[in-house]
Design an enzyme around this catalytic site. Structure first.
Site, PDB file in Angstrom:
ATOM      1  N   GLU A  40       0.809  -1.144  -0.198  1.00 25.42           N
ATOM      2  CA  GLU A  40       0.312   0.229  -0.020  1.00 25.42           C
ATOM      3  C   GLU A  40       0.846   1.350   0.032  1.00 25.42           C
ATOM      4  O   GLU A  40       0.433   2.080  -0.784  1.00 25.42           O
ATOM      5  CB  GLU A  40      -0.922  -0.078   1.378  1.00 25.42           C
ATOM      6  N   THR A  42      -6.612  -3.233  -1.735  1.00 24.06           N
ATOM      7  CA  THR A  42      -5.678  -3.509  -3.062  1.00 24.06           C
ATOM      8  C   THR A  42      -4.201  -3.670  -2.554  1.00 24.06           C
ATOM      9  O   THR A  42      -3.500  -4.512  -3.100  1.00 24.06           O
ATOM     10  CB  THR A  42      -5.553  -1.952  -3.837  1.00 24.06           C
ATOM     11  N   CYS A  43      -4.005  -2.959  -1.223  1.00 29.40           N
ATOM     12  CA  CYS A  43      -2.655  -3.356  -0.510  1.00 29.40           C
ATOM     13  C   CYS A  43      -2.237  -4.909  -0.294  1.00 29.40           C
ATOM     14  O   CYS A  43      -1.380  -5.304  -0.517  1.00 29.40           O
ATOM     15  CB  CYS A  43      -2.648  -2.450   0.568  1.00 29.40           C
ATOM     16  N   PHE A  44      -3.554  -5.621   0.053  1.00 27.76           N
ATOM     17  CA  PHE A  44      -3.414  -7.097   0.146  1.00 27.76           C
ATOM     18  C   PHE A  44      -4.033  -7.867  -0.984  1.00 27.76           C
ATOM     19  O   PHE A  44      -4.279  -9.128  -0.874  1.00 27.76           O
ATOM     20  CB  PHE A  44      -4.259  -7.595   1.387  1.00 27.76           C
TER      21      PHE A  44
END
Length: 1078
Positions: free
Chosen positions: A744, A1045-1047
């Site tokens: 992220e 979205t970071c994961f």
């Protein structure tokens, strides 16, 4: 008493000795006086004698000058030749060169003038006809002419007074080395003597020749022609050339005299050039006596060539070649056809090859700079520097239109038009039977012949070593040797060969007649036996590759893709296929020594052209799919051999990685990264929980990240970096595992720094990013670019795809392709500014006078409301763009816009990027492939691959009803664009990873959620059970899917209808909600 007697005796002896010495001294004095008197009397007598002779001579010639000066009464001015002869003989007895210079000139003028008389008593030659004086006269005239030669060596052509004297002596030499101007020989009574007179002239010239006649003429030519200003005029130059030819003609062009003539006269720098400019009569004399034919025939013998070159060595051998080339140009319509091929071709090749041994690679203590040859092991004398410009003009005729037509274009066209004879081909070629519409038998016979010809296609190709092939190869070998030797005019040679009369296309057509795939098998077979690549057939291939490389480099898109004249796109496809297979076969078959392959001209030329064509295709494709891949490569076996360290496989990856499938190269890249992590101890097991912790505030994400990571050593940045976010209240945010927080941070950092509003980057018309030329308005902008390069390098290093589209010209600079000599800035200008590209292309093809556009080598740029002028070259503001320099202007303009304006920013970015990514790894990829490595594969979303590598949480599993609905909706109801938007929705990038979703980090996950994001505290036992059994705690009808979205995580409510899931997902994806909607 005894003592007294002894003393008197001693005194007596001393007196006697003194008297004896006095007498001896007196005798010496007398002898000296006599000697001095003799010398003085002798000197006085000689002086008197000389004075008498000089006065007598002066009075005699004074009588001649007192006569009438009317040209019609020349005979009345003349004196008896015998009187003049006797007087001049006496003059030569007491001759002093400095004192008697004017007298000698008067004598020369007189005896030359006397030849116009038909009177045997008045004509100076008449003395020779007197038996009593004939032998003395011959000796006398040889002496006179030799003194003329001596004066010619001393006089200075730059002096007007000396120039008058030079003309007098040249006139005298002309008058007495040929009998054509003697009036006596035109009398009927003297016709029988004409042969004897010619023999007399030959005798005189023979005497002069042995006394250094040609050296005198050479010295005069050098002093008169090889200066800043040419001092010889038409009359003097014509006289010198005529005098130089007379011994040759007299001796009927004997080898001895021809050798001396070529060495001493024809090697004078730019002689033929000056003859053409100043003395057309001399050119006519050369043509009359076929000097070009005779010289080339003489030099075509190995022994004669060695004698000439060993005498002249490098510098003057090049001057001789320049004169021969100009003669070849002048005599193209008059010389014998055989003189050009093979004689002139072989002679020129040998001269160039011999000069090459004096060319050195770099500056040294024993080397000197040569304007044509580069660093040269010989020094230039006083005459050569002034002749270099004209010498270059002479040599340039070799690749000028007219000689190229004569030597290369016409022979190639004739060979192509004539087709392949039985002698040329591998076997007798049978002519096809003409088809007759009313003859079925003939039609059947024609079909059978066509089938037979297809099965024996080798009959339709030339063999290497055939007469036609040898001829083309030898001609090409000459030009290739010129390219290797004359390093400072290499660009001019390439331009001449590439742009003249479709020569390059004819050569390509000829190569196509050598066999299937341009005679690939024939060349490989020849290379197996000729490992040093010295055969002329290889030189032909090298020349074609070098010229083609130059041609493609300057070819714009309109010429290549639209006009296609003369080369069609299919030609480029066939050419690249041949080059691809040739390079592959030679490396894998180790036909070259892999240790010295870098210095092999054949490999380098073909490899360079191959890369030029490949990069052109990468920028704008013209080949079919998978064209560049070599089908013979078995990927599994190849990779296995590569791991074992086999040299051919390593060389192939290093030189031509495009032959290997892109996926395999990405795996090689990932393996290199993994291996480096092992070596540096950066693997998770080796780190043992050690990592670099970075604390950043969301409000100042870029600043905090830059402050903590910019100074971090590259080794630490390659390792594990963990991020802790501080929210607006100053509290730590909770982070979830899977390295998601760092992803992220990376995404948010890249998103912000690439925002055009920050003015670090700009976007092209195609929405592609490149460094902003005005980024200097930002404080520490270069340090920020280096930081951005490090961050992007870290993303590529970890396999994290980020949706950042770069302009291709910028990525080419990141790859280092612009450092290569053959990179063309104009080719990639469309990726920056299509309008500018169209404008520059218009200038390139402008038919009129480009000066009418009033362009200069400068460009104006508006910066902060002010107009700033940048000069493309020093003083460019005052240099107008002309038809001659417009190509240079175009390339300089493209270079300025794409490189000079952003040079510092680009270098800083590259520096940061390469601290993480090894430049050798980048060489595996082309510009579009690097973009794919950064942003993911530009292919449709493979739902099967995504589903295969999806992880589930919150009670979801692959057979769950909602999960099955999700995949069905994506497959059946979503368009390809919507599927890409879905991928961007959950991973922040619309493109899949290069090697598929198995390499997506963190892995894609789907989690069942029951509440909004603000209430979500993670999975609990109850939520997992409810999700697994589809037990609804709360109706999710009004809930939208969200993502982290970071994961790479999709948070999906447990919908009860497929249609609800479809509509909610489509709305969320098209709104690009992410964290925003719930």
């Amino acid at each position: 008493m005894f003592s007294k007697d002894f003393t008197s005796k001693e005194s007596f002896l001393e007196q006697t000795k003194a008297a004896r010495e006095e007498r001896a001294l007196e005798k010496k004095r007398e002898a000296s006086v006599v000697k001095i008197q003799a010398l003085v009397r002798g000197w006085l007598q000689r002086h008197k004698f000389v004075k008498i002779i000089l006065n007598e001579f002066d009075e005699l010639l004074l009588q001649a000058s007192d006569g009438s000066h009317d040209d019609t009464q020349k005979s009345t001015e003349l004196l008896p030749a015998l009187s003049v002869f006797k007087s001049s003989c006496r003059l030569l007895i007491v001759f002093d060169g400095e004192r008697d210079r004017k007298r000698f000139e008067k004598l020369c003028k007189y005896i030359t003038n006397s030849l116009h008389s038909e009177s045997i008593k008045l004509s100076y030659v008449g003395v020779f006809l007197n038996k009593e004086y004939s032998l003395r006269w011959i000796s006398h005239i040889k002496d006179v002419l030799f003194k003329c030669c001596q004066y010619l060596e001393q006089l200075k052509p730059e002096s007007p007074m000396d120039m008058q004297s030079i003309l007098i002596h040249l006139h005298t030499l002309l008058a007495y080395t040929g009998s054509s101007t003697w009036a006596l020989t035109r009398l009927k009574n003297f016709e029988k003597l004409r042969g004897g007179m010619n023999q007399l002239c030959a005798n005189v010239m023979g005497s002069l020749f042995h006394k250094g006649y040609y050296l005198t003429l050479k010295s005069l030519l050098l002093r008169g022609l090889c200066r800043e200003k040419v001092f010889l005029k038409n009359i003097s130059l014509t006289a010198i050339v005529t005098l130089s030819l007379r011994p040759l003609i007299s001796a009927q062009f004997s080898e001895k005299l021809l050798t001396m003539y070529i060495i001493q006269i024809l090697s004078v720098p730019t002689l033929v050039y000056q003859m053409q400019q100043l003395s057309p009569e001399s050119i006519a004399a050369y043509r009359t006596h076929s000097m070009f034919d005779k010289s080339i025939e003489f030099l075509s013998t190995d022994q004669n060539m060695r004698i000439v070159f060993n005498t002249l060595e490098g510098n003057y051998a090049l001057c001789l070649l320049g004169n021969l080339i100009q003669l070849a140009h002048l005599e193209k319509d008059h010389a014998m056809k055989e003189t050009y091929y093979p004689a002139f071709i072989l002679v020129s090749t040998r001269f160039l090859d011999s000069c090459q041994q004096y060319v050195v690679c770099k500056k040294g203590n024993l080397s000197n700079w040569h304007p044509i040859l580069g660093w040269f092991s010989q020094s230039l004398d006083a005459y050569l520097p002034h002749a270099m410009t004209n010498l270059r003009n002479q040599l340039s005729l070799l690749w000028g239109t007219q000689l190229l037509n004569k030597i290369l274009a016409v022979p190639l066209k004739e060979m192509l038009d004539a087709g392949i004879t039985a002698e040329e081909g591998a076997g007798p070629s049978q002519p096809s039977t003409p088809v007759q519409s009313n003859n079925p038998a003939a039609f059947i016979r024609r079909a059978i012949e066509a089938r037979t010809n297809r099965s024996n296609s080798s009959k339709n190709f030339r063999k290497l070593g055939s007469p036609d092939c040898t001829k083309a190869a030898l001609i090409c070998s000459m030009y290739q040797t010129a390219l290797q030797t004359m390093t400072q005019v290499k660009l001019d040679i390439l331009t001449g060969l590439s742009n003249q009369e479709n020569i390059l296309y004819s050569l390509w057509q000829f190569l196509c007649t050598l066999g299937p795939n341009c005679g690939l098998k024939s060349y490989l077979d020849l290379l197996a036996v000729n490992t040093k690549t010295s055969a002329p057939e290889f030189q032909m291939l090298v020349l074609f590759a070098d010229c083609m490389t130059h041609y493609v480099t300057i070819l714009d898109d309109m010429e290549m893709y639209e006009k296609q004249d003369p080369f069609k796109l299919q030609d480029f496809i066939n050419m690249s296929q041949f080059l691809n297979m040739f390079v592959y076969k030679t490396i894998m078959g180790q036909l070259f020594d892999l240790k010295t392959i870098q210095s092999n001209d054949l490999f380098n030329s073909l490899h360079t052209l191959l890369l030029v064509l490949y990069r052109r295709d990468c920028r704008r494709s013209y080949t079919p799919a998978h064209h560049w891949l070599v089908k013979e490569i078995r990927e599994g076996q190849f990779m296995s051999d590569l791991e074992k360290g086999k040299k051919p496989q390593q060389m192939l990856v290093q030189k031509t990685p495009h032959m290997i499938a892109h996926g395999e190269r990405v795996r090689l890249f990932r393996r290199a990264v993994a291996d480096e992590k092992v070596v540096l101890g950066l693997t998770e097991s080796a780190c043992g929980g050690r990592s670099t912790l970075v604390t950043v505030r969301r409000a100042r994400l870029v600043e905090d990240g830059y402050r903590q990571l910019a100074a971090l050593p590259s080794r630490a940045l390659r390792g594990c970096v963990r991020v802790r976010f501080i929210n607006e209240q100053g509290l730590d945010e909770a982070g979830i595992d899977q390295d998601g927080v760092f992803k992220e941070f990376l995404e948010e950092t890249i998103k912000r720094v690439f925002d055009p509003s920050l003015n670090l980057f700009r976007v092209t018309s195609e929405e592609r990013l490149y460094p902003s030329p005005t980024s200097c308005l930002q404080e520490n902008h270069l340090q920020l670019f280096e930081f951005i390069g490090r961050m992007l390098g870290k993303a590529v290093y970890e396999g994290i795809v980020v949706d950042v589209p770069f302009a291709s010209f910028f990525l080419s600079q990141v790859l280092g392709q612009t450092q290569q000599a053959l990179y063309s800035w104009i080719d990639e200008l469309p990726s920056l500014d299509r309008d500018l590209y169209r404008s520059l292309t218009y200038i390139k093809h402008f038919q009129g006078d480009i000066c009418s556009l009033e362009l200069t080598f400068s460009v104006d740029e508006e910066r902060l409301g002010e107009i700033v002028t940048h000069e493309l070259v020093p003083g460019g503001k005052g240099i107008p763009v002309t038809n001659e320099n417009k190509i240079n202007y175009i390339h300089l303009m493209a270079h300025f816009r794409m490189h000079m304006q952003i040079k510092d920013q680009t270098n800083a970015f590259i520096k940061g990027f390469r601290t993480i990514i090894n430049p050798e790894w980048l060489s595996l990829f082309s510009t579009p492939e690097l973009q794919r490595l950064i942003s993911g594969d530009n292919v449709p979303l493979d739902l099967r691959d995504l589903r295969r590598h999806t992880q589930y949480y919150g009670g979801f599993h692959d057979s769950h009803r909602v999960v099955c609905w999700l995949w069905d909706v994506l497959q059946r109801d979503f368009t390809e664009h919507e599927r890409a938007m879905f991928l961007k929705f959950v991973t922040s990038c619309s493109k899949p990873p290069v090697l598929g979703f198995a390499h997506l980090k963190p892995p894609f996950s789907i989690r069942c959620v029951e509440v909004g994001d603000d209430e979500d505290t993670g999975d609990t036992i109850g939520s997992v059970i409810r999700g697994f059994f589809t037990i609804r705690k709360k109706d999710p009808l009004n809930r939208l899917p969200t993502s982290s979205t970071c994961f790479n995580l999709l948070k999906l409510p447990n919908y009860q209808k497929r249609s609800t899931l479809r509509d909610k997902l489509r709305y969320a994806v098209n709104s690009n909600t992410g964290f925003e909607l719930s």
